[in-house]
Design a protein around this motif. Structure first.
Motif, short mmCIF file in Angstrom:
data_model
loop_
_atom_site.label_atom_id
_atom_site.label_comp_id
_atom_site.label_asym_id
_atom_site.label_seq_id
_atom_site.Cartn_x
_atom_site.Cartn_y
_atom_site.Cartn_z
N SER A 181 -31.67 10.26 -22.14
CA SER A 181 -31.40 11.70 -22.17
C SER A 181 -30.64 12.18 -20.95
N ALA A 182 -30.60 11.38 -19.88
CA ALA A 182 -29.85 11.83 -18.71
C ALA A 182 -28.40 11.33 -18.75
N LEU A 183 -28.01 10.70 -19.86
CA LEU A 183 -26.69 10.04 -19.89
C LEU A 183 -25.72 10.75 -20.81
N SER A 210 -38.88 10.30 -27.05
CA SER A 210 -37.66 11.09 -26.99
C SER A 210 -37.84 12.45 -27.66
N HIS A 211 -36.99 13.39 -27.29
CA HIS A 211 -37.01 14.67 -28.00
C HIS A 211 -35.83 14.75 -28.95
N ASP A 212 -34.95 13.73 -28.89
CA ASP A 212 -33.73 13.78 -29.68
C ASP A 212 -33.93 13.05 -31.01
N LEU A 213 -34.05 13.82 -32.08
CA LEU A 213 -34.39 13.22 -33.36
C LEU A 213 -33.28 12.33 -33.91
N ALA B 178 -19.61 30.00 -22.47
CA ALA B 178 -20.95 29.41 -22.49
C ALA B 178 -20.83 27.97 -22.04
N ASP B 179 -21.36 27.70 -20.86
CA ASP B 179 -21.25 26.36 -20.28
C ASP B 179 -22.54 25.59 -20.57
N GLU B 180 -22.50 24.70 -21.52
CA GLU B 180 -23.67 23.92 -21.93
C GLU B 180 -24.90 24.82 -22.10
N PRO B 181 -24.82 25.82 -22.97
CA PRO B 181 -25.90 26.82 -23.00
C PRO B 181 -27.23 26.27 -23.50
N THR B 182 -27.23 25.12 -24.14
CA THR B 182 -28.50 24.65 -24.72
C THR B 182 -28.93 23.29 -24.22
N THR B 183 -28.20 22.76 -23.25
CA THR B 183 -28.50 21.40 -22.79
C THR B 183 -29.91 21.27 -22.22
#
Lengths: 310, 339
Positions: A181-183, A210-213, B178-183
């Motif tokens: 997730s940090a990549l 993970s939170h990314d489904l 909007a710069d990465e508003p949901t990251t």
């Protein structure tokens, strides 16, 4: 073969207050969670921040005090920290989320990767160097980089160093806590491809947190969805994504962005419908404290947290 | 009818490192119409945030060349006072990290009021408070009167991001960046915030520049998409064309690195975006990532070619590009990269 069995795991953190610093209450980070994993499979733990997925992983790893429940790894009970003897510890390793903070900036790559080897195996200097170089090669880094420091590498390369450290002792189980997730997207893909390759090569079992489904769908065989420390649904990948039963799961699945621009109106509508259903039927799916009910089987492999009928 | 809101011509933003200037945004030309969402996609180091900050005039020490025409008026190198007139009023920005973008020592209501005090000094205190409450309601915050007096730490990440959006839209800006508003948010929050931005855009008719690394977000939101690599735009097209018929190797690699149905192995070009000091400044900047292509595939001085109306691709290498044999790729390039 079942390699890991977790029964009714509970991890509570005390809340202390008052002048005597007495425990006034508990935060139930993990509340009665049970699952088992077959060897060579990838088990996905999904949830939003604060759902307890990382705590579950850390409890299996032996990094948290367990309040109740048992953890059986490879036939041995490893619930108590003391019982996590050397033999057990070398067989469970962890890949951490942030490759920038999980590597000691003052150590060379050689020392970072050799640390587990030094703890568990008596190797001569030459042998150790050879093993470290083999590991680097396995993770796709040049063997000459053993004298470099972590800051000389990019994020993806650092994550590979973290993976090299995790597989140094040929563990049976790897707990990967948000490993990508940090990549960046394309680096993510490179690391995911690589994790699958070494899984086949070394017969590894993964707990993939993970939170990314989207990524979980790509990587995992079985998936559990967590919410506020409890499981809301557990099943195979197909069951979770194609036939989600719990409203929370449905909501999560509906929130995945679709890479097909033509579907956007449909997706938007779908999300709104699900959101409406979520708000309307919230009380049917969660108890008075807003927690999920205990799991009921809907098929052999598919469990859903639903209230008792009647 | 489409109206041009923003026109960027040959923008070059350079930063000084040591004694030399390095261009983080290099020869970027773009237009944005009213009521349009332009997605800018790229990975870290591609220059997408540097571009956003250039438009907002937030780089204090960078050297900027070229033109940024906002409603026909050039805003490159105008005085800070003039910029302050625009920022927060006609153009506004939604920042990435909702925790660091808010002042931890100020109540939510006061933070939103700030921009109103600056740009709408004629408002009375009562009017201002009503407007803040109205804004909080617009962005979907429950119990706005209560949140008005809360501090940022008392709110969750999704709620904080809504506050940031409320600040950005306080003066109904014509341009919203909007710069990465949901990251920094969880997926359910992400979906809600995106739906909110879309709704506000439709209500206000603003032009939106949406910067993200997430192709799913672009697919859901954008009308047109620009893909950036190493400070340049490598491909620009409307969203449907870009997802159905991507041309540039980098765009194709980005699209196939997102897990899709029934895919065992993710197709991806190995390597990363080179850092500012190590950018190849001559020839095709993507050439070193795809060394299996013959050098004759690239142009000497790559420019954007319009291959269909509205679809631009940089360099000619896309005509010859193919993904390298996967197995070989992992080995060979894994090794060369780390040297």
């Amino acid at each position: 073969m079942v390699i890991l069995e977790v029964n009714n795991l509970k991890v509570y953190f005390p809340i202390k207050a008052g002048i005597f610093n007495r425990t006034v209450n508990h935060i139930k980070a993990v509340d009665d969670v049970s699952f088992s994993i077959e060897q060579g499979k990838t088990y996905g733990l999904v949830g939003e921040s604060g759902s307890g997925k990382t705590t579950t992983g850390r409890a299996v790893m032996g990094l948290e005090n367990i309040t109740a429940g048992t953890i059986i790894f490879d036939g041995k009970d490893i619930t108590k920290k003391q019982s996590k003897t050397k033999d057990v510890r070398r067989n469970i390793q962890m890949i951490f989320q942030d490759p920038y903070s999980s590597l000691n900036p003052r150590k060379r790559v050689k020392d970072i990767i050799a640390e587990p080897l030094r703890n568990f195996e008596n190797l001569s200097k030459q042998e150790e160097k050879k093993r470290v170089q083999e590991l680097l090669e396995l993770v796709g880094l040049s063997p000459e980089s053993i004298l470099k420091y972590p800051h000389e590498f990019s994020g993806g390369q650092r994550q590979r160093i973290g993976i090299a450290r995790a597989i140094a002792l040929k563990p049976k189980l790897i707990i990967a806590d948000e490993p990508v997730s940090a990549l960046d997207v394309s680096v993510q893909a490179q690391v995911l491809n690589f994790m699958r390759d070494i899984q086949k090569e070394l017969g590894l079992t993964y707990i993939f947190i993970s939170h990314d489904l989207g990524i979980v769908k790509h990587m995992c065989d079985d998936i559990a969805i967590m919410y506020k420390g409890r499981y809301v649904e557990q099943g195979t990948k197909e069951e979770i994504f194609n036939y989600p039963q719990h409203i929370y799961t449905k909501r999560l699945v509906s929130a995945i962005p679709d890479t097909e621009p033509g579907n956007r109106e449909k997706r938007f509508k779908f999300r709104q419908d699900i959101q409406k259903e979520f708000e309307e039927s919230y009380d049917d799916y969660f108890d008075s404290d807003g927690l999920a009910y205990s799991l009921k089987p809907v098929s052999d492999t598919h469990l859903v947290a639903l209230p008792e009928k009647g | 009818m489409t109206q041009k809101l923003l026109e960027i011509k040959n923008l070059k933003t350079s930063f000084r490192i040591g004694d030399e200037y390095y261009a983080a945004v290099d020869d970027v030309s773009l237009t944005l119409n009213k009521n349009e969402v332009l997605g800018i996609v790229g990975e870290s180091g591609s220059g997408k945030s540097a571009l956003a900050f250039s438009i907002m005039g937030l780089h204090t020490r960078a050297k900027m060349e070229g033109n940024i025409l906002f409603n026909g008026k050039d805003i490159v190198n105008i005085s800070p006072a003039q910029l302050n007139q625009l920022r927060g009023d006609e153009m506004a920005m939604i920042f990435q990290d909702p925790l660091t973008a808010l002042n931890p020592l100020m109540e939510i209501g006061a933070q939103i009021s700030e921009t109103l005090i600056l740009h709408r000094p004629e408002m009375s205190q009562k009017e201002r408070k009503d407007r803040v409450i109205e804004l909080l309601t617009m962005v979907g915050i429950p119990r706005p009167e209560y949140v008005y007096e809360q501090f940022p730490h008392e709110l969750s990440g999704g709620m904080r991001q809504r506050v940031i959006i409320a600040i950005a839209i306080a003066n109904r800006p014509e341009l919203l960046i909007a710069d990465e508003p949901t990251t920094a948010l969880d997926v359910t929050n992400q979906a809600q915030i995106l739906d909110l931005i879309r709704k506000l855009k439709n209500d206000m008719g603003s032009g939106v520049i949406l910067i993200t690394h997430d192709l799913g977000v672009v697919a859901e939101m954008a009308d047109r998409v620009a893909v950036m690599y190493a400070g340049q735009i490598v491909e620009i097209a409307d969203v449907f064309t870009l997802f159905e018929n991507p041309k540039h190797p980098y765009t194709r690699s980005l699209l196939t690195s997102v897990p899709a149905e029934g895919q065992d192995k993710l197709l991806v070009i190995q390597g990363i975006v080179p850092s500012l000091q190590h950018l190849p400044r001559e020839g095709c900047r993507f050439a070193e990532r795809i060394p299996w292509l013959d050098s004759s595939a690239h142009e000497e001085d790559p420019v954007l070619h319009e291959i269909e109306p509205g679809h631009f691709v940089r360099c000619t290498c896309y005509k010859h590009f193919h993904f390298q044999d996967e197995a070989k790729e992992a080995q060979v390039h894994g090794d060369t990269r780390s040297k």
